[in-house]
Design a protein around this motif. Sequence first.
Motif, short mmCIF file in Angstrom:
data_model
loop_
_atom_site.label_atom_id
_atom_site.label_comp_id
_atom_site.label_asym_id
_atom_site.label_seq_id
_atom_site.Cartn_x
_atom_site.Cartn_y
_atom_site.Cartn_z
N ALA A 1 9.67 0.72 7.49
CA ALA A 1 10.55 -0.14 6.70
C ALA A 1 10.08 -1.57 6.92
N ALA A 2 10.03 -2.35 5.85
CA ALA A 2 9.57 -3.73 5.96
C ALA A 2 10.27 -4.57 4.92
N SER A 3 10.25 -5.87 5.15
CA SER A 3 10.84 -6.77 4.15
C SER A 3 9.74 -7.31 3.25
N VAL A 4 10.16 -7.71 2.07
CA VAL A 4 9.29 -8.35 1.09
C VAL A 4 9.96 -9.69 0.80
N LYS B 1 -6.40 -2.20 4.67
CA LYS B 1 -5.48 -3.16 4.06
C LYS B 1 -4.57 -2.39 3.11
N LEU B 2 -3.25 -2.57 3.30
CA LEU B 2 -2.27 -1.89 2.46
C LEU B 2 -1.91 -2.78 1.29
N TRP B 3 -2.04 -2.27 0.10
CA TRP B 3 -1.70 -3.02 -1.12
C TRP B 3 -0.28 -2.64 -1.50
N THR B 4 0.70 -3.40 -1.03
CA THR B 4 2.10 -3.06 -1.24
C THR B 4 2.77 -3.96 -2.28
N LYS B 5 2.09 -4.97 -2.77
CA LYS B 5 2.68 -5.82 -3.81
C LYS B 5 2.58 -5.09 -5.15
N THR B 6 3.70 -5.12 -5.88
CA THR B 6 3.75 -4.48 -7.20
C THR B 6 4.33 -5.47 -8.20
N ASP B 7 4.46 -5.05 -9.43
CA ASP B 7 5.10 -5.88 -10.45
C ASP B 7 6.59 -6.09 -10.16
N HIS B 8 7.14 -5.26 -9.27
CA HIS B 8 8.57 -5.32 -8.97
C HIS B 8 8.88 -6.02 -7.64
N THR B 9 7.86 -6.46 -6.92
CA THR B 9 8.07 -7.14 -5.64
C THR B 9 7.48 -8.54 -5.69
N THR B 10 7.99 -9.41 -4.82
CA THR B 10 7.53 -10.81 -4.81
C THR B 10 6.28 -11.02 -3.97
N SER B 11 5.99 -10.11 -3.05
CA SER B 11 4.82 -10.27 -2.17
C SER B 11 4.51 -8.94 -1.50
N ASN B 12 3.51 -8.95 -0.61
CA ASN B 12 3.24 -7.78 0.23
C ASN B 12 4.34 -7.63 1.27
N MET B 13 4.40 -6.46 1.88
CA MET B 13 5.42 -6.25 2.90
C MET B 13 5.07 -7.02 4.17
N THR B 14 6.10 -7.38 4.90
CA THR B 14 5.94 -8.05 6.19
C THR B 14 7.13 -7.70 7.08
N MET C 1 -0.83 0.66 14.61
CA MET C 1 -0.03 -0.54 14.44
C MET C 1 -0.21 -1.14 13.06
N LEU C 2 0.69 -2.03 12.70
CA LEU C 2 0.62 -2.83 11.48
C LEU C 2 0.68 -4.30 11.86
N PHE C 3 -0.02 -5.15 11.11
CA PHE C 3 0.17 -6.59 11.26
C PHE C 3 0.01 -7.24 9.90
N HIS C 4 0.61 -8.40 9.77
CA HIS C 4 0.58 -9.13 8.51
C HIS C 4 -0.21 -10.42 8.71
N MET C 5 -1.07 -10.73 7.74
CA MET C 5 -1.87 -11.95 7.80
C MET C 5 -1.59 -12.79 6.55
#
Length: 97
Positions: free
Chosen positions: A66-69, A41-54, A20-24
């Motif tokens: 698939a997730a939204s940022v 912990k998945l580090w999905t924030k990059t210079d091209h995204t506004t935040s981590n995925m959720t 499973m995945l969960f966002h905190m």
Amino acid sequence: MVGYNCINCHSFCQDDLEQMLFHMRAIHDGTYMIKGNSIEKLWTKTDHTTSNMTYPFWHPTGRFVAASVNDTKQLFHSVKEKKWKCLILNQILLYMM
């Protein structure tokens, strides 16, 4: 253990309790993956995204998510029990597991 943080946006892979995945939010913010007894912990924030995925959604094979940022803002009304959540600068992320 989580410091009273908001834990939400969870998603199981094909209803499998072992994957499973969960966002905190707040202090330990980020998206976490659970596989069996391991938590990563998945580090999905990059210079091209506004935040981590959720708000994740698994591909049926379990190989992709698939997730939204989002840049999320909460608005509170002066009348109690009313609040709104605004999602600004939304993006879609495809994460390969």
